[in-house]
Every structure is written in structure tokens, then in C-alpha cells.
Design an enzyme around this catalytic site. Structure first.
Site, PDB file in Angstrom:
ATOM      1  N   HIS A 175     -22.722  -7.851  47.949  1.00 34.04           N
ATOM      2  CA  HIS A 175     -23.590  -8.121  49.100  1.00 34.04           C
ATOM      3  C   HIS A 175     -24.017  -6.827  49.777  1.00 34.04           C
ATOM      4  O   HIS A 175     -23.558  -5.734  49.437  1.00 34.04           O
ATOM      5  CB  HIS A 175     -22.856  -9.025  50.098  1.00 34.04           C
ATOM      6  CG  HIS A 175     -21.608  -8.443  50.670  1.00 34.04           C
ATOM      7  ND1 HIS A 175     -21.602  -7.544  51.711  1.00 34.04           N
ATOM      8  CD2 HIS A 175     -20.290  -8.619  50.342  1.00 34.04           C
ATOM      9  CE1 HIS A 175     -20.359  -7.194  52.007  1.00 34.04           C
ATOM     10  NE2 HIS A 175     -19.535  -7.828  51.184  1.00 34.04           N
ATOM     11  N   CYS A 191     -14.537  -7.701  48.898  1.00 33.27           N
ATOM     12  CA  CYS A 191     -15.870  -7.860  48.330  1.00 33.27           C
ATOM     13  C   CYS A 191     -16.499  -6.490  48.073  1.00 33.27           C
ATOM     14  O   CYS A 191     -16.002  -5.472  48.532  1.00 33.27           O
ATOM     15  CB  CYS A 191     -16.744  -8.694  49.256  1.00 33.27           C
ATOM     16  SG  CYS A 191     -16.165 -10.413  49.407  1.00 33.27           S
TER      17      CYS A 191
END
Length: 223
Positions: A175, A191
Site C-alpha cells: 500500500h 505490511c
């Protein structure tokens, strides 16, 4: 008392000098960057929310996006994340890859490793902290436990690629970020974060179903 006129005339420069300050030009040196990268990381137009230009002085140039030679055996279209080197690669044809600088999990135990696939893609995704994140940092994540809609304050940035194994969401994402200066560091909750312009680029290149491989600590790509 009278003042000798000759004294006044001769002393005038000193009198005036004591009452004024000399004006000097202040020259500030600003870094000059290759226009190619300035354009690459400039403001993104046509988005529902602002995607501002990246201040390139905040990001080490070795983490800027570039096409590189790649010696791995993965099929073209595969995403390979190298947390140790802080890079992600999109494998291309003819021994080439697009390389992106990334930020990775701040603790090894939080990181996903191995093979997954892109099970879902989202533009301006909604973000909800996991229960583990809330448990580890309740003061930070508790107030947003209900989630945040997509927008400039959302920590996932303008795009997210969701890593799945089979039909199960692993809860790990590729992301964007609201903190571009963290690229190249260990800072996330597991992440993989990209510069916003880079995740937009990657998002446009890979379809749902693409393979993603996250290398374990100590193992690195040779490119």
C-alpha cells in the site's frame, strides 16, 4: 554650544553607519534533482483526493523507482518483496524488473513470508487496524478501531493490493503511505508500504491473481 560643520560633514558616514545595518543577500542552496524523477514523483492529477508531490530530499535516491537487471527465476508479472534490502520488484521480460523502495515491518515476527497472491485491489481503500495492532498499541489504534475511509489521512494511501493465500486474506497489504520519509526503514506493522506514486504505478501494472513472494529475513534478491 555649536557643532563644527566640518566635523558634521566628516563624521556623517560614521553616524549613518551606526544607525543602519548593511543589507546582505541570503542565498539558500536547494538540492537539484533529475527532472525525470521530479516528474515521476510530482503531484498526481485526476484523483478524488490529493496526491501531493514527494519531497525527494526526504527519500534516499536508491529507493526511487527504476528499471533494473533481474536474475531471479520468477515468471514475469510476479511481485518479489525483499524486506532485508527494502525493495520490491515487479519481474518483467528479458531479465528486467521494476524496482521500488519500500518500508517494512518493524519486527520480524509481524512480517509475512512466502508465497501469496493478489486477492483484491482497491483504490483509496478503507483502513481498519487489526486486533493485534490495537492490542499492541491501544492508545494509537484504539480511537480508529472502527476504521477510516479512503482519503489523504488514511495510512494505506491511494492504492492497496491485498495478499491472500487461497481464499483467505492474510491481512497483509502492499500500500501507499502518508509518511514518505519512512521508505527504506523498518517501521510498519508488517505490511509493505510504498511511495504513493509508486503504489499507483504498481497497481496499474498487476492484475488480481498475480503472484507475490515475500522473502524471509536474510535472503535477498540479486539484481
Amino acid at each position: 554650544m555649536t557643532i563644527d560643520r566640518r566635523f558634521l560633514v566628516l563624521g556623517a558616514p560614521f553616524i549613518l553607519g551606526a544607525c543602519t545595518t548593511r543589507r546582505e543577500e541570503l542565498v539558500i542552496e536547494t538540492p537539484r534533482f533529475d527532472p525525470y524523477y521530479v516528474a515521476m514523483y510530482g503531484e498526481v492529477q485526476g484523483e478524488p483526493h490529493p496526491v501531493p508531490a514527494i519531497d525527494l530530499s526526504q527519500v534516499n535516491e536508491r529507493f526511487w523507482r527504476r528499471e533494473v537487471a533481474y536474475r531471479g527465476r520468477e515468471n514475469p508479472g510476479t511481485i518479489v518483496v525483499d524486506p532485508s534490502a527494502r525493495y520490491a520488484y515487479l519481474v518483467m521480460e528479458n531479465g528486467r524488473a521494476m524496482r521500488y523502495g519500500v518500508g517494512v515491518g518493524k519486527e520480524e515476527g509481524f512480517n509475512l513470508t512466502g508465497i501469496a497472491s493478489i486477492g483484491r485491489k482497491a483504490a483509496w481503500p478503507r483502513w481498519t487496524p487489526t486486533q493485534d495492532m490495537i492490542r499492541r498499541e491501544p492508545e494509537r489504534y484504539g480511537p480508529v478501531a472502527g476504521g477510516l475511509p479512503g482519503g489523504p489521512e488514511n495510512p494505506l494511501g491511494p492504492r492497496a493490493l491485498y495478499l491472500y493465500r487461497g481464499n483467505r486474506d492474510t491481512l497483509y497489504r502492499l500500500h501507499g503511505t502518508t509518511e514518505p520519509w519512512t521508505i527504506g526503514t523498518q517501521v510498519s506493522s508488517g505490511c509493505i508500504r510504498f511511495l504513493n506514486q509508486d503504489i499507483i504505478d504498481l497497481y496499474g501494472r498487476v492484475p488480481v491473481g498475480a503472484t507475490a513472494i515475500v522473502l524471509p529475513s536474510g535472503e535477498s534478491v540479486t539484481s
